[in-house]
Design a protein around this motif. Structure first.
Motif, short mmCIF file in Angstrom:
data_model
loop_
_atom_site.label_atom_id
_atom_site.label_comp_id
_atom_site.label_asym_id
_atom_site.label_seq_id
_atom_site.Cartn_x
_atom_site.Cartn_y
_atom_site.Cartn_z
N THR A 126 0.83 -1.21 0.00
CA THR A 126 0.00 0.00 0.00
C THR A 126 0.86 1.26 0.00
O THR A 126 0.50 2.26 -0.60
N THR A 127 2.03 1.18 0.65
CA THR A 127 2.94 2.31 0.64
C THR A 127 3.48 2.56 -0.77
O THR A 127 3.58 3.70 -1.22
N LEU A 128 3.80 1.48 -1.46
CA LEU A 128 4.30 1.62 -2.83
C LEU A 128 3.22 2.16 -3.77
O LEU A 128 3.51 2.96 -4.66
N ILE A 129 1.99 1.71 -3.59
CA ILE A 129 0.90 2.20 -4.43
C ILE A 129 0.67 3.69 -4.17
O ILE A 129 0.51 4.48 -5.11
N ALA A 130 0.67 4.08 -2.90
CA ALA A 130 0.50 5.50 -2.57
C ALA A 130 1.64 6.32 -3.13
O ALA A 130 1.43 7.43 -3.63
N SER A 131 2.84 5.78 -3.06
CA SER A 131 3.99 6.48 -3.62
C SER A 131 3.85 6.64 -5.13
O SER A 131 4.17 7.69 -5.69
N GLY A 132 3.37 5.59 -5.79
CA GLY A 132 3.16 5.66 -7.24
C GLY A 132 2.15 6.73 -7.62
O GLY A 132 2.35 7.47 -8.58
N LEU A 133 1.07 6.80 -6.86
CA LEU A 133 0.07 7.84 -7.13
C LEU A 133 0.66 9.22 -6.95
O LEU A 133 0.41 10.12 -7.76
N GLY A 134 1.46 9.38 -5.91
CA GLY A 134 2.09 10.67 -5.67
C GLY A 134 3.08 11.03 -6.78
O GLY A 134 3.17 12.20 -7.18
N SER A 151 -5.35 -0.91 -6.45
CA SER A 151 -5.26 -0.84 -5.00
C SER A 151 -6.57 -1.30 -4.35
O SER A 151 -6.57 -2.03 -3.36
N ASN A 152 -7.69 -0.89 -4.91
CA ASN A 152 -9.00 -1.28 -4.39
C ASN A 152 -9.19 -2.79 -4.50
O ASN A 152 -9.69 -3.43 -3.57
N ASP A 153 -8.81 -3.37 -5.63
CA ASP A 153 -8.92 -4.81 -5.81
C ASP A 153 -8.05 -5.56 -4.80
O ASP A 153 -8.46 -6.58 -4.23
N GLY A 154 -6.84 -5.05 -4.56
CA GLY A 154 -5.97 -5.67 -3.59
C GLY A 154 -6.54 -5.62 -2.19
O GLY A 154 -6.43 -6.59 -1.43
N ALA A 155 -7.14 -4.50 -1.82
CA ALA A 155 -7.75 -4.38 -0.49
C ALA A 155 -8.90 -5.37 -0.34
O ALA A 155 -9.06 -5.99 0.71
N LYS A 156 -9.71 -5.53 -1.38
CA LYS A 156 -10.82 -6.49 -1.33
C LYS A 156 -10.31 -7.92 -1.15
O LYS A 156 -10.88 -8.70 -0.38
N ILE A 157 -9.23 -8.26 -1.84
CA ILE A 157 -8.65 -9.60 -1.71
C ILE A 157 -8.14 -9.82 -0.29
O ILE A 157 -8.35 -10.88 0.31
N MET A 158 -7.48 -8.80 0.27
CA MET A 158 -6.96 -8.94 1.64
C MET A 158 -8.09 -9.08 2.65
O MET A 158 -7.99 -9.87 3.59
N ILE A 159 -9.19 -8.37 2.46
CA ILE A 159 -10.33 -8.47 3.37
C ILE A 159 -10.97 -9.85 3.27
O ILE A 159 -11.30 -10.48 4.28
#
Length: 70
Positions: free
Chosen positions: A5-13, A42-50
């Protein structure tokens, strides 16, 4: 998982910074599309983790009223 998630946020930034710094206005469309795709990823990854129970609920404050009754 926090690293992902840190890497995804960094990519967006980074896409946002690139869009702001680029003198070419036509690239903004491409950066915006890439940012939307990354957000969906990122949303798909969060759904998979949940679904798999890999994402935990963050700590919450204790219910003071319930504690006072007990």
């Amino acid at each position: 998982m926090a690293l992902v998630t840190t890497l995804i946020a960094s990519g967006l930034g980074q896409y946002g910074a690139a869009m702001a710094a680029s003198p070419r206005h036509d690239l903004g469309v491409h950066y915006t599309r890439l940012m939307a795709e990354l957000a969906n990823y990122s949303n798909d990854g969060a759904k998979i983790m949940i679904e798999n129970g890999w994402m935990e609920q963050p700590p919450i404050a204790a219910d003071r009223k319930k504690l006072a009754k007990d």
